[in-house]
Design an enzyme around this catalytic site. Structure first.
Site, PDB file in Angstrom:
ATOM      1  N   SER B 123     -12.758  21.853  12.183  1.00  0.00           N
ATOM      2  CA  SER B 123     -13.029  20.412  12.290  1.00  0.00           C
ATOM      3  C   SER B 123     -12.320  19.607  11.213  1.00  0.00           C
ATOM      4  CB  SER B 123     -14.532  20.148  12.179  1.00  0.00           C
ATOM      5  OG  SER B 123     -15.200  20.758  13.247  1.00  0.00           O
ATOM      6  N   PRO B 125     -11.610  15.230   9.813  1.00  0.00           N
ATOM      7  CA  PRO B 125     -12.213  13.895   9.873  1.00  0.00           C
ATOM      8  C   PRO B 125     -11.995  13.227  11.237  1.00  0.00           C
ATOM      9  CG  PRO B 125     -11.093  14.196   7.782  1.00  0.00           C
ATOM     10  CD  PRO B 125     -10.805  15.421   8.592  1.00  0.00           C
ATOM     11  N   GLY B 235     -19.499  32.366  17.868  1.00  0.00           N
ATOM     12  CA  GLY B 235     -20.296  31.337  17.203  1.00  0.00           C
ATOM     13  C   GLY B 235     -21.408  30.813  18.105  1.00  0.00           C
ATOM     14  N   ARG B 236     -21.100  30.620  19.369  1.00  0.00           N
ATOM     15  CA  ARG B 236     -22.125  30.112  20.303  1.00  0.00           C
ATOM     16  C   ARG B 236     -23.219  31.141  20.534  1.00  0.00           C
ATOM     17  NH1 ARG B 236     -17.340  27.606  23.746  1.00  0.00           N
ATOM     18  NH2 ARG B 236     -17.169  25.682  22.578  1.00  0.00           N
ATOM     19  N   ARG B 261     -56.137  22.014  10.908  1.00  0.00           N
ATOM     20  CA  ARG B 261     -56.452  20.595  10.791  1.00  0.00           C
ATOM     21  C   ARG B 261     -57.631  20.208  11.707  1.00  0.00           C
ATOM     22  NH1 ARG B 261     -55.038  15.571   8.217  1.00  0.00           N
ATOM     23  NH2 ARG B 261     -54.814  13.944   9.803  1.00  0.00           N
ATOM     24  N   GLY B 334     -48.584  12.585  10.635  1.00  0.00           N
ATOM     25  CA  GLY B 334     -47.960  12.079   9.402  1.00  0.00           C
ATOM     26  C   GLY B 334     -47.379  13.203   8.559  1.00  0.00           C
ATOM     27  N   GLU B 357     -20.423  24.108  17.129  1.00  0.00           N
ATOM     28  CA  GLU B 357     -19.925  25.124  18.088  1.00  0.00           C
ATOM     29  C   GLU B 357     -19.856  24.572  19.509  1.00  0.00           C
ATOM     30  OE1 GLU B 357     -19.566  26.171  15.237  1.00  0.00           O
ATOM     31  OE2 GLU B 357     -21.200  27.567  14.889  1.00  0.00           O
TER      32      GLU B 357
END
Lengths: 89, 386
Positions: B123, B125, B235-236, B261, B334, B357
């Site tokens: 990759s 810019p 990679g995938r 909770r 929250g 990827e």
């Protein structure tokens, strides 16, 4: 033990089921250039590499991994034949 | 949750992930990234080389076991899992597949032992999904190649010793193995990121970097066609499992919290709308894992459809990760928005998976092409009204 005979029809079916064109009638000849025809894009080349290596139980050496050797069914037939002959000698 | 496997490395990864990694995942996210001692443990325990060939110092585990290992590490700490994705999958497996014998001997043992950490430098810019438009360039001369240009968003780039770099010359893309020690290589760590804060992302600059001919990976001009595409396949596969990992971790967080909770006088796990979120998330995790187990078995069986199925799995599980992490935040309320709880980090980390990827949209293009052919049944037209 002899090498597996190259199966052009099996390869053709593999390519056809992965083509990027959606016309109902697409003819894929042995010498059709897969990439310049737009039937597949170059990403598919690595899948062809995997397919051939698996199907014919060989490792395609680095020096043969170029688009030319994967550009048509005919080219791939030649490639596999040559590699199988090298293995025999 | 992970099934028992015959390979001891997976069990070791599960224990390491639970005992050592998960407790420090928040710290890795906020304080300087994956520490060097953790990287070394990953190497020493055999995780970094797990799926790489035994002949070169790797563990030679199956794709299935590597997937389970990736899930174990990724569920504990996504930033640490990134190391497996880029170092082991994108670079290591690609060298093992396409490298020359000399390259394999030279790089893979050092990568397995952790002496060299590798990263994938594609990759830029101005070049993301449109990878063919990279502007990093190479010139060839009698002594080899000279590379100039900049890469961006390079995971582990800030600590890497070895860069798999893609560069172009008049439309022809080459892949090079470039060492950090080469004159003209510099990196700058990236900050201000939403996620992957601990994954040592960097900008990498190459200024007149001289690269020997033997560091060319793959044939001239085949850098994208074969090398990048092969790397991205591996990679995938890794990212697909990373999706399962985050989704499972998020499910564990939401269930544990819901059973702790209390609201309206009872545990929130007893509220049916909370149960609906838990049920949906459970189905998501199980289906995502089934997807990944399938692609792993296909890879192990050398099934030629494994590549496309991996694209489909990556598309699916990266979305599932976002969805389940989103549910976890919802259940925590929250507290789900607060760094003190893991749900907040998992939500951010999940979001990355739909971008790296190959974005979700790039996957959709490939999957749609596949479906338009695979599911086309011309005979159905006979049933259409005239």
């Amino acid at each position: 033990m002899g090498h597996k005979k190259f199966d052009r029809e099996a390869l053709r079916q593999f390519i056809v089921k992965n083509m990027n064109v959606f016309d109902d009638e697409v003819v894929l000849l042995d010498d059709t250039n897969l990439f310049t025809s737009g039937f597949v894009n170059s990403i598919f080349a690595m899948r062809l590499l995997n397919y051939l290596e698996t199907e014919y139980e060989l490792e395609i050496p680095d020096e043969f991994i170029s688009l030319t050797h994967f550009s048509s069914i005919y080219a791939m037939h030649e490639l596999i034949n040559n590699l199988q002959q090298v293995e025999l000698t | 949750m992970i099934k028992k496997t015959s390979h001891p490395l997976v069990q070791k990864a599960i224990e390491f992930a639970g005992d050592r990694l998960r407790p420090i995942a928040a710290q890795i996210d906020t304080q300087g990234g994956v520490p060097a001692d953790i990287v070394q443990v990953l190497a020493d325990e055999g995780f970094l080389g797990s799926v790489l060939p035994r002949d070169y110092g790797g563990g030679g585990v199956s794709a299935y076991d590597y997937g389970l290992l990736t899930e174990a590490i990724g569920a504990a700490c996504s930033n640490t899992r990134v190391l497996l994705t880029v170092h082991t999958s994108l670079v290591g497996e690609t060298i093992a597949k396409l490298g020359t014998e000399e390259q394999k001997q030279r790089f893979l043992p050092a990568m397995c032992s952790g002496k060299k950490i590798a990263c994938f430098s594609l990759s830029e810019p101005l070049a993301g999904s449109d990878a063919l438009s990279i502007s990093t360039s190479y010139q060839e001369d009698d002594d080899g190649f000279v590379i100039n240009g900049s890469k961006k968003w390079i995971s582990m780039g800030a600590i890497a010793d070895l860069f798999l770099v893609f560069a172009a010359n008049q439309g022809k893309i080459n892949a090079f193995l470039v060492e950090r020690s080469a004159v003209g290589v510099s990196t700058q760590a990236m900050s201000g990121l939403m996620a992957s804060r601990g994954a040592h992302l960097a900008e990498v600059n190459f200024t007149n970097v001289r690269v020997a001919r033997e560091n060319l990976l793959g044939r001239p001009g085949m850098g994208f066609t074969f090398v990048a595409n092969t790397a991205l396949y591996y990679g995938r596969f890794s990212i697909a499992w990373a999706g399962v990992a985050i989704a499972r971790a998020a499910l564990e967080e939401m269930v544990t919290y819901a059973r702790t909770r209390e609201q309206f006088g009872k545990k929130i796990s007893q509220h049916q709308l909370i149960q609906a979120l838990i049920a949906d998330s459970t189905v998501d995790v199980h289906s995502a894992r089934a997807f990944c187990e399938n692609i792993a078995h296909m890879r192990d069986a050398k099934n030629e459809d494994a590549v496309m199925e991996t694209n489909i799995a990556k598309l699916y599980t990266s979305r599932i990760a976002t969805q389940v992490a989103n549910n976890a935040v919802q259940v925590l309320g929250g507290n789900g928005l607060w760094q003190a709880y893991a749900a907040e980090r998992l939500y951010r980390e999940a979001r990355v998976l739909e971008i790296i990827e190959g974005t979700t949209q790039v996957q959709q293009l490939m999957v749609a092409n596949h479906a338009l052919r695979h599911y086309f049944k011309p005979e159905l037209r006979k049933q259409y009204p005239v």
